[in-house]
Scaffold this motif. Structure first.
Motif, PDB file in Angstrom:
ATOM      1  N   LEU A   1       0.827  -1.205   0.000  1.00 17.88           N
ATOM      2  CA  LEU A   1       0.000   0.000   0.000  1.00 17.88           C
ATOM      3  C   LEU A   1       0.864   1.259   0.000  1.00 17.88           C
ATOM      4  O   LEU A   1       1.884   1.326   0.689  1.00 17.88           O
ATOM      5  CB  LEU A   1      -0.918   0.031   1.227  1.00 17.88           C
ATOM      6  CG  LEU A   1      -1.980  -1.069   1.329  1.00 17.88           C
ATOM      7  CD1 LEU A   1      -2.738  -0.935   2.639  1.00 17.88           C
ATOM      8  CD2 LEU A   1      -2.932  -1.023   0.144  1.00 17.88           C
ATOM      9  N   GLY A   2       0.436   2.251  -0.749  1.00 15.37           N
ATOM     10  CA  GLY A   2       1.068   3.553  -0.732  1.00 15.37           C
ATOM     11  C   GLY A   2       0.443   4.443   0.323  1.00 15.37           C
ATOM     12  O   GLY A   2      -0.762   4.375   0.586  1.00 15.37           O
ATOM     13  N   ASN A   3       1.283   5.270   0.945  1.00 17.95           N
ATOM     14  CA  ASN A   3       0.798   6.214   1.949  1.00 17.95           C
ATOM     15  C   ASN A   3       1.857   7.283   2.140  1.00 17.95           C
ATOM     16  O   ASN A   3       3.049   6.982   2.118  1.00 17.95           O
ATOM     17  CB  ASN A   3       0.513   5.514   3.280  1.00 17.95           C
ATOM     18  CG  ASN A   3       0.094   6.484   4.362  1.00 17.95           C
ATOM     19  OD1 ASN A   3       0.927   6.984   5.099  1.00 17.95           O
ATOM     20  ND2 ASN A   3      -1.199   6.751   4.449  1.00 17.95           N
ATOM     21  N   ALA A   4       1.447   8.524   2.346  1.00 18.51           N
ATOM     22  CA  ALA A   4       2.407   9.603   2.500  1.00 18.51           C
ATOM     23  C   ALA A   4       2.328  10.335   3.830  1.00 18.51           C
ATOM     24  O   ALA A   4       3.265  11.027   4.200  1.00 18.51           O
ATOM     25  CB  ALA A   4       2.220  10.627   1.367  1.00 18.51           C
ATOM     26  N   LEU A   5       1.232  10.183   4.570  1.00 14.70           N
ATOM     27  CA  LEU A   5       1.002  11.064   5.705  1.00 14.70           C
ATOM     28  C   LEU A   5       0.902  10.382   7.066  1.00 14.70           C
ATOM     29  O   LEU A   5       0.822  11.062   8.088  1.00 14.70           O
ATOM     30  CB  LEU A   5      -0.286  11.871   5.491  1.00 14.70           C
ATOM     31  CG  LEU A   5      -0.347  12.759   4.249  1.00 14.70           C
ATOM     32  CD1 LEU A   5      -1.720  13.416   4.152  1.00 14.70           C
ATOM     33  CD2 LEU A   5       0.740  13.817   4.279  1.00 14.70           C
ATOM     34  N   SER A   6       0.904   9.052   7.113  1.00 17.32           N
ATOM     35  CA  SER A   6       0.614   8.382   8.386  1.00 17.32           C
ATOM     36  C   SER A   6       1.749   8.435   9.386  1.00 17.32           C
ATOM     37  O   SER A   6       1.572   8.083  10.549  1.00 17.32           O
ATOM     38  CB  SER A   6       0.209   6.917   8.141  1.00 17.32           C
ATOM     39  OG  SER A   6      -1.069   6.847   7.566  1.00 17.32           O
ATOM     40  N   GLY A   7       2.929   8.796   8.941  1.00 14.53           N
ATOM     41  CA  GLY A   7       4.014   8.966   9.897  1.00 14.53           C
ATOM     42  C   GLY A   7       4.746   7.700  10.261  1.00 14.53           C
ATOM     43  O   GLY A   7       5.383   7.615  11.313  1.00 14.53           O
ATOM     44  N   GLY A   8       4.679   6.695   9.422  1.00 16.90           N
ATOM     45  CA  GLY A   8       5.407   5.460   9.688  1.00 16.90           C
ATOM     46  C   GLY A   8       4.547   4.397  10.335  1.00 16.90           C
ATOM     47  O   GLY A   8       3.333   4.537  10.475  1.00 16.90           O
TER      48      GLY A   8
ATOM     49  N   GLY B   1      -2.415  -1.016  -3.620  1.00 22.26           N
ATOM     50  CA  GLY B   1      -3.163   0.232  -3.766  1.00 22.26           C
ATOM     51  C   GLY B   1      -2.617   1.289  -2.842  1.00 22.26           C
ATOM     52  O   GLY B   1      -1.405   1.373  -2.618  1.00 22.26           O
ATOM     53  N   GLY B   2      -3.493   2.090  -2.281  1.00 23.03           N
ATOM     54  CA  GLY B   2      -3.052   3.154  -1.397  1.00 23.03           C
ATOM     55  C   GLY B   2      -4.170   3.649  -0.509  1.00 23.03           C
ATOM     56  O   GLY B   2      -5.354   3.441  -0.811  1.00 23.03           O
ATOM     57  N   ALA B   3      -3.797   4.284   0.583  1.00 20.10           N
ATOM     58  CA  ALA B   3      -4.777   4.846   1.515  1.00 20.10           C
ATOM     59  C   ALA B   3      -4.202   6.094   2.146  1.00 20.10           C
ATOM     60  O   ALA B   3      -2.991   6.169   2.395  1.00 20.10           O
ATOM     61  CB  ALA B   3      -5.142   3.830   2.599  1.00 20.10           C
ATOM     62  N   GLU B   4      -5.051   7.070   2.379  1.00 16.60           N
ATOM     63  CA  GLU B   4      -4.590   8.329   2.954  1.00 16.60           C
ATOM     64  C   GLU B   4      -5.682   8.967   3.780  1.00 16.60           C
ATOM     65  O   GLU B   4      -6.868   8.902   3.425  1.00 16.60           O
ATOM     66  CB  GLU B   4      -4.192   9.303   1.843  1.00 16.60           C
ATOM     67  CG  GLU B   4      -3.241  10.388   2.293  1.00 16.60           C
ATOM     68  CD  GLU B   4      -1.853   9.856   2.570  1.00 16.60           C
ATOM     69  OE1 GLU B   4      -1.558   9.574   3.768  1.00 16.60           O
ATOM     70  OE2 GLU B   4      -1.050   9.722   1.627  1.00 16.60           O
TER      71      GLU B   4
END
Length: 375
Positions: free
Chosen positions: A52-59, A110-113
């Motif tokens: 999964l792609g993610n940019a904002l969850s902080g790890g 996929g991805g989730a944000e």
């Protein structure tokens, strides 16, 4: 081995602070796993990996948390990747490569944000008694002092391309009009938190848009709230596996880098390179799902790639939905999948830019006679 999208679904897209304000990213992704597997007829224990792609969850490996929250067996590994806006589409590329290399048979990708629940970001204080230095956006290059805010970069690109504010606003209004006129396909959206449809699209009039203040750039070519995709929460997910006759398959995909300070232009080179590899002109592709982070970005890409505007985001784009960073690329693929499923044959191009001057392009194919392969 030819790799196919065996099923593809997404949540609705909700602006930050909306219906998903209390739903973290891993929960949005977890809500899709069961329905996607059921639609494909694949058992949870048959899944080889979740990416999964993610940019904002902080790890914290959000993909692993989502997999466990969805009840997948503990033996299923998971990987979270961050290429900013490209993350969701890159996850699908990586899952495809895993299967093509013989490392896996079925991959959920996929991805989730969630802008609504993303943690605050801060640098540690330099002095013992200092305060944390909170920041909104990380550096995307080794030269943060040279970086231009993304809105200002888009406005500068619009001015360089001669794209007036009125042209950008007309494009945004058309994106909203299409989103209101063309409902998502049956089975595309999985309801979460009571939301079963994208929440942001509306009728935009020239009079209304003319009243909006310019957020970056000048009065003639600047960008406004109408021509920038809003921050949003969402998830998109596909199940990748060996193709059967009639499946929507992965024809190819790649990533390209471009000018770090003008990231909005990067999808042009990525799409051109992918189409050249597949020996197809961009303008000959049957349908295109192109990220609309900015109206100016989409307009420049359409012009330079020679695309037919009628084939681009026929059901509206991110200007009418919102931009859930790490999920946006996956949502493009989900939408392209369902549009291709409604056709007997065709190809779909998905393209998206990421901060720092990167871009990803993916080509999906439905020829109705794909290679036979037992699942």
């Amino acid at each position: 081995m030819t790799v196919a999208l065996l099923a593809a679904m997404r949540t609705a897209v909700a602006p930050r602070g909306g219906a998903f304000r209390d739903v973290p990213a891993h929960r949005l992704a977890a809500a899709l796993i069961g329905p996607v597997l059921e639609a494909a007829g694949v058992a949870p224990e048959a899944v080889d990996e979740v990416i999964l792609g993610n940019a904002l969850s902080g790890g914290g490996n959000m993909a692993r948390v989502a997999a466990l929250a969805a009840g997948l067996p503990e033996s299923v590994p998971a990987l979270t990747l961050d290429t900013q806006c490209c993350s969701g589409l890159d996850a699908i590329r990586l899952g495809t490569a895993r299967i093509a290399a013989g490392e896996a048979r079925y991959v959920l990708a996929g991805g989730a944000e969630s802008f609504s629940t993303a943690p605050l970001r801060a640098h540690r204080p330099r002095a013992k008694d200092g305060a944390p230095d909170f920041y909104r956006q990380p550096a995307f290059t080794p030269w943060p002092e040279r970086e231009i805010p993304l809105d200002a970069s888009a406005a500068g690109m619009a001015a360089a391309a001669g794209l007036s504010r009125a042209e950008q606003e007309a494009f945004a209004a058309e994106s909203h009009r299409r989103a209101l006129a063309v409902a998502p396909a049956d089975g595309e959206i999985v309801p979460v938190a009571g939301l079963a449809a994208d929440a942001f699209a509306r009728r935009l009039s020239p009079v209304l848009m003319a009243r909006l203040p310019v957020l970056a750039g000048d009065a003639a070519y600047g960008v406004t709230a109408a021509t920038i995709a809003v921050e949003a929460d969402a998830a998109g997910l596909v199940l990748l596996g060996p193709a059967r006759a009639g499946d929507v398959t992965i024809a190819g995909g790649l990533a390209r880098g471009g000018a770090p300070l003008v990231p909005a232009l990067a999808p042009i080179a990525a799409a051109e390179a992918l189409c050249a590899r597949l020996d197809i002109a961009p303008g000959a592709v049957d349908l295109v799902e192109l990220m609309e982070a900015y109206a100016a970005q989409a307009l420049v890409a359409i012009r330079r790639l020679g695309l037919d505007p009628a084939r681009v985001n026929a059901g509206g784009g991110a200007l009418a939905r919102g931009h859930p960073i790490g999920a946006s690329g996956a949502i493009l693929a989900v939408r392209a999948y369902h549009r291709l499923r409604a056709m007997e044959t065709g190809r779909a191009l998905c393209a998206i830019a990421g901060a720092g001057g990167i871009a990803t392009a993916l080509m999906l194919d439905r020829d109705g006679t794909g290679p036979a392969c037992d699942r």
